[in-house]
Design an enzyme around this catalytic site. Structure first.
Site, PDB file in Angstrom:
ATOM      1  N   HIS A  29       0.704  -1.191   0.028  1.00  0.00           N
ATOM      2  CA  HIS A  29      -0.056   0.208  -0.052  1.00  0.00           C
ATOM      3  C   HIS A  29       1.084   1.399  -0.140  1.00  0.00           C
ATOM      4  CE1 HIS A  29      -4.180  -1.880   1.019  1.00  0.00           C
ATOM      5  NE2 HIS A  29      -3.961  -1.563  -0.354  1.00  0.00           N
ATOM      6  N   ARG A  81     -10.962  -8.001 -12.188  1.00  0.00           N
ATOM      7  CA  ARG A  81     -10.526  -9.148 -11.468  1.00  0.00           C
ATOM      8  C   ARG A  81     -11.402  -9.502 -10.413  1.00  0.00           C
ATOM      9  NH1 ARG A  81      -4.812  -7.579 -13.619  1.00  0.00           N
ATOM     10  NH2 ARG A  81      -4.258  -9.214 -14.535  1.00  0.00           N
ATOM     11  N   ARG A 130     -14.694 -10.104 -15.077  1.00  0.00           N
ATOM     12  CA  ARG A 130     -14.298 -11.443 -15.013  1.00  0.00           C
ATOM     13  C   ARG A 130     -14.911 -12.482 -13.870  1.00  0.00           C
ATOM     14  NH1 ARG A 130      -8.123 -12.799 -15.680  1.00  0.00           N
ATOM     15  NH2 ARG A 130      -8.013 -12.706 -13.340  1.00  0.00           N
ATOM     16  N   GLU A 153      -6.757 -17.563 -23.179  1.00  0.00           N
ATOM     17  CA  GLU A 153      -5.285 -17.900 -22.233  1.00  0.00           C
ATOM     18  C   GLU A 153      -4.873 -19.233 -22.587  1.00  0.00           C
ATOM     19  OE1 GLU A 153      -6.457 -15.981 -17.897  1.00  0.00           O
ATOM     20  OE2 GLU A 153      -8.046 -16.593 -18.875  1.00  0.00           O
ATOM     21  N   ASN A 191      -0.978 -12.713 -20.388  1.00  0.00           N
ATOM     22  CA  ASN A 191      -0.166 -13.486 -19.275  1.00  0.00           C
ATOM     23  C   ASN A 191      -0.124 -14.736 -19.341  1.00  0.00           C
ATOM     24  OD1 ASN A 191      -0.052 -10.523 -18.706  1.00  0.00           O
ATOM     25  ND2 ASN A 191      -1.441 -10.681 -17.075  1.00  0.00           N
ATOM     26  N   ASP A 192      -1.330 -15.448 -19.226  1.00  0.00           N
ATOM     27  CA  ASP A 192      -1.253 -16.823 -19.195  1.00  0.00           C
ATOM     28  C   ASP A 192      -1.074 -17.500 -20.626  1.00  0.00           C
ATOM     29  OD1 ASP A 192      -1.893 -18.056 -16.562  1.00  0.00           O
ATOM     30  OD2 ASP A 192      -3.773 -17.058 -16.433  1.00  0.00           O
ATOM     31  N   ARG A 203       4.994 -17.978 -15.279  1.00  0.00           N
ATOM     32  CA  ARG A 203       5.097 -16.327 -14.953  1.00  0.00           C
ATOM     33  C   ARG A 203       5.361 -16.124 -13.802  1.00  0.00           C
ATOM     34  NH1 ARG A 203      -1.424 -14.988 -15.552  1.00  0.00           N
ATOM     35  NH2 ARG A 203      -1.018 -13.109 -14.184  1.00  0.00           N
ATOM     36  N   CYS A 217      -6.082  -7.803 -22.602  1.00  0.00           N
ATOM     37  CA  CYS A 217      -5.832  -7.517 -21.273  1.00  0.00           C
ATOM     38  C   CYS A 217      -4.707  -8.044 -20.462  1.00  0.00           C
ATOM     39  CB  CYS A 217      -7.286  -7.758 -20.568  1.00  0.00           C
ATOM     40  SG  CYS A 217      -7.602  -9.425 -20.418  1.00  0.00           S
TER      41      CYS A 217
HETATM   42  C1  PEP Z   1      -3.819 -13.180 -18.395  1.00  0.00           C
HETATM   43  O1  PEP Z   1      -3.724 -14.097 -17.899  1.00  0.00           O
HETATM   44  O2  PEP Z   1      -3.356 -12.417 -19.054  1.00  0.00           O
HETATM   45  C2  PEP Z   1      -4.737 -12.152 -17.456  1.00  0.00           C
HETATM   46  C3  PEP Z   1      -5.012 -10.928 -17.644  1.00  0.00           C
HETATM   47  O3  PEP Z   1      -5.286 -12.779 -16.194  1.00  0.00           O
HETATM   48  P1  PEP Z   1      -4.391 -12.808 -15.019  1.00  0.00           P
HETATM   49  O4  PEP Z   1      -3.444 -12.128 -15.112  1.00  0.00           O
HETATM   50  O5  PEP Z   1      -5.283 -12.415 -13.925  1.00  0.00           O
HETATM   51  O6  PEP Z   1      -4.217 -14.291 -14.993  1.00  0.00           O
HETATM   52 MG    MG Z   2      -4.990 -15.332 -16.580  1.00  0.00          MG
END
Ligand code: PEP
Ligand code: MG
Length: 744
Positions: free
Chosen positions: A358, A464, A500, A599, A622-623, A633, A670
């Protein structure tokens, strides 16, 4: 040596247990020379200019600080060959280099082994003896094995071990919040509740009434702090203070403190036990956001102790000619920040924490830099001048006038740049040749709703929902969920909000719904796979989302970790059922649009099949990159191999965009990739028209888009799709960004 493995473990563990880098290197050389019965054991570190600096030695005595030029001597040979060099008579080797003004000439044998990290030689471990005898094979193998384990430890040793008072000394940490500051250090190292001992309490009732007095006093202090800082930060960031208040009034916490007092502990001891229970709980979580919440508990505990012990809350006064204050502490709390007038606070530096702390979130909102995880803060002294570089996560201590002036100049440029970005807030993200890009924000934290709006976001691209679930101690009921979804939807009225469904499992665990015993959690029970199995959760969540949106028509539902068509079919059936229930109950609502996250790579070839069942797709890079590249990751060991613009990732995204276009499915991004300007150019070049990212990066990306031509982005993407290396792709885009003046 009787048992090599035991010796090896003993040395590595002994070193890892030490906190002081000086002691660590000393222990390494002492224990190796003793175990291997060698006259000398030296540890060299290879610096960024490839010079070998002697970090520590047992047996080698030099008059001066030793730093070998790149490639020099047998140590240089070990670095170059990335291989051990084992010689009976070192002086006879053509690479031999005798260290002047040292006793090196008295030693005959030499065995040097490289310390390697991420493919690079970061150090050399050397043993030498007076006898002209090569180290035997078994001992050489021991040294090589030991070196591979020590490499990790040595990599973490600060480069300043040898130069404790050098000018322009650089200390490294992690980026907490971006920006530059030059100011004077103010240490905030208050009492730590964690260090309070247990003690007997004779009158539990008196101690409990003391507890209630204390809670009241701390609540009042938090309220004052919120008022102090509240006017300078967005309302939702100010809610960090409410989080503290809520934690304080949490019945379970208070009961835990009371029962500890009833069991005979005095108030500070009882506070420590109860607070530690929660910090341990948060610390055990794999999700970085939740782990960071343990700091809030610790800060709150320290605050309770400070008020209990009668420490007065002091506010820093503002003087006309005063330099900025750089707040430095193990964990600078939001209260510490609140007490310094925001005009005066230059930066925040902590030895613990991360960008999710924070303190970092608040620094971000105040527009000041924060550097977290600086191991050497003990060396920083109140009143000393410090340069804080929140872009690289570095500090400069004892900076020379020239360096200070350099930074002051950067600071001036940065202020001008920030003004420029602020001026872009209400402008469109449109390329020079007229292509409109929609920029949205990713949120989950209540605290980043307003920064999103302030950054000029046109909606929320990814909310999220698991985050509000994670900070509770049981599943929130429908009415409670309606409350927090309404807050988000109302803040973005008239703008799209992509919510989501619960994406738990793998690295996002709920403390009250632990998932155990999975060999591969990333490939396991998570996302939609989990919520379709525990469908009552999904029913409640979707009901709450739809009821929160009412007839506003800005809710879009995204399903995470979708792999097969059946999952959508089941979800859609459930949605129809939920809509039926809500109609029967007399609620006014609009059936929301439903889309999927891409993903899982398996979905890419199935987009045409999915198309009739969904309204949009959102690429979770990301995934998706994690699965395409088979790179975890969250694993720091392989993090340097992960690149958003890896040719395979680009090629699959291109495939997705083409397939979506063919089916007329809107597609957006995203994942973090969209916040990387280089990747963003390529995404736009491939035809992506909607990108969601963190609020902090949005103005920068908008600025870049407004300087870019879609036609150049598209030819760059075309070229990049033919390239074989991420680095080559980055260089090509960088060149373009330089030519348009976005990069220097
Ligand atoms: C992703 O996987 O790109 C994503 C946006 O979801 P998270 O990072 O919450 O897994
Ligand atoms: Mg993800």
């Amino acid at each position: 040596m009787d048992n090599i493995l035991i010796e090896l473990t003993r040395i590595v563990q002994a070193v890892a247990l030490l906190n002081d880098p000086q002691e660590q290197v000393k222990t390494i050389v002492d224990s190796i020379s003793k175990t291997l019965q060698q006259d000398v054991c030296s540890l060299y570190r290879i610096d960024q200019e490839a010079k070998a600096q002697l970090l520590a030695s047992k047996g080698l005595i030099a008059e001066d600080y030793v730093s070998l030029p790149p490639g020099k001597g047998l140590v240089g040979l070990v670095v170059k060959s990335k291989h051990s060099v084992n010689l009976a008579d070192a002086a006879a080797h053509p690479h031999y280099y005798n260290l002047q003004h040292s006793n090196e000439h008295t030693f005959k044998s030499f065995c040097g082994v490289p310390l390697v990290r991420s493919g690079k030689v970061i150090g050399v471990l050397v043993v030498q003896s007076k006898r002209a005898v090569k180290l035997n094979m078994e001992l050489e193998a021991f040294l090589v094995t030991l070196a591979s384990q020590l490499a990790m430890i040595v990599a973490g040793i600060p480069s300043t071990v040898l130069e404790s008072s050098a000018q322009n000394r650089v200390l490294s940490g992690m980026v907490g919040a971006p920006g530059i500051a030059v100011g004077r250090i103010q240490l905030s190292l208050g009492a730590r509740l964690a260090e309070v001992p247990d003690a007997k309490c004779d009158d539990a009732d008196a101690e409990i009434s003391c507890l209630y007095e204390l809670l009241k006093a701390v609540q009042a202090e938090i309220e004052v702090e919120k008022q102090l800082v509240g006017k300078d930060i967005p309302e939702n960031v100010a809610r960090i203070f409410d989080t503290y208040s809520q934690l304080l009034s949490d019945k379970v916490l208070v009961q835990r403190i009371e029962s500890e007092i009833q069991a005979g502990n005095w108030l500070p001891g009882a506070l420590r036990v109860a607070i530690q229970h929660y910090t341990q709980l948060f610390n055990a979580m794999t999700d970085p956001y939740l782990r960071a919440r343990s700091e809030d508990m610790e800060n709150l505990g320290d605050k309770l102790l400070a008020v209990w012990s009668g420490q007065k809350m002091e506010q820093v006064e503002l003087h006309a000619d005063q330099e900025s204050i750089i707040l430095v502490g193990t964990q600078v709390s939001v209260s510490d920040i609140a007490r310094v007038p925001s005009k005066l606070i230059g930066a925040v530096v902590c030895s613990e924490g991360s960008s999710l702390s924070h303190a970092a979130v608040l620094a971000h909102a105040l527009g000041i830099p924060a550097v977290m995880g600086v191991r050497e803060i003990k060396e920083l002294k109140s009143g000393d001048r410090l340069i804080v570089d929140g872009y690289s996560g570095q500090l400069i201590v004892h900076a020379s006038e020239a360096i200070i002036n350099e930074y002051l100049q950067i600071l001036g440029e940065e202020q001008r740049h920030r003004k420029l970005l602020d001026a872009l807030r209400d402008k469109e993200a449109i390329t020079k040749d007229g292509v409109r890009i929609t920029l949205l924000v990713n949120t989950g934290l209540l605290a980043d709703i307003t920064p999103g709006l302030n950054s000029g976001a046109e909606g929320i691209g990814l909310y999220r929902t698991e985050i509000p679930f994670m900070i509770r101690d049981c599943f929130p009921a429908e009415e409670e969920q309606i409350e927090f979804y309404s807050e988000v939807l109302n803040a973005y009225k008239g703008k799209p909000v992509y919510m989501r469904t619960l994406d738990i499992g793998a690295d996002k665990q709920l403390p009250y719904f632990p998932i155990h015993d999975e060999e591969n959690p990333a490939l396991g029970w998570r996302g939609i796979r989990l919520t379709l199995d525990v469908i009552q959760l999904l029913v409640t969540q979707v009901r709450a989302m739809i009821r929160a949106a009412g007839t506003d028509n800005n809710l879009h539902i995204i399903l995470p970790m979708v792999t097969s068509l059946d999952e959508i079919l089941t979800f859609n059936e459930m949605l129809t059922d939920v809509c039926g229930q809500l109609t029967d109950e007399g609620h006014q609502f609009i059936r929301p649009a439903v889309g999927i996250m891409i993903e899982v790579p398996a979905v890419i070839s199935q987009i045409e099949n999915f198309s009739p069942l969904i309204d949009f797709i959102s690429i979770g890079t990301n995934d998706l990159s994690q699965f395409l590249l088979a790179i975890d990751r969250n694993n720091a060991r392989v993090a340097n191999r992960y690149d958003n613009v890896h040719p395979a990732v680009l090629s699959e995204i291109n495939r997705i965009v083409k397939a979506a276009d063919k089916c007329r499915l809107p597609v957006s991004i995203c994942g973090e990739m969209g916040a990387d300007p280089i990747a963003a150019v390529l995404l736009i070049g491939m035809g992506v028209r909607q990108i969601s990212m963190s609020a902090a990066m949005l103005p920068e990306i908008k600025n870049m888009i407004r300087m870019l031509k879609q036609s150049s982005a598209s030819s760059l993407a075309e070229r990049a799709l033919k390239m074989g290396k991420a680095q080559e792709i980055r260089q090509a885009v960088e060149k373009e960004l330089q030519s348009i003046g976005f990069l220097d």
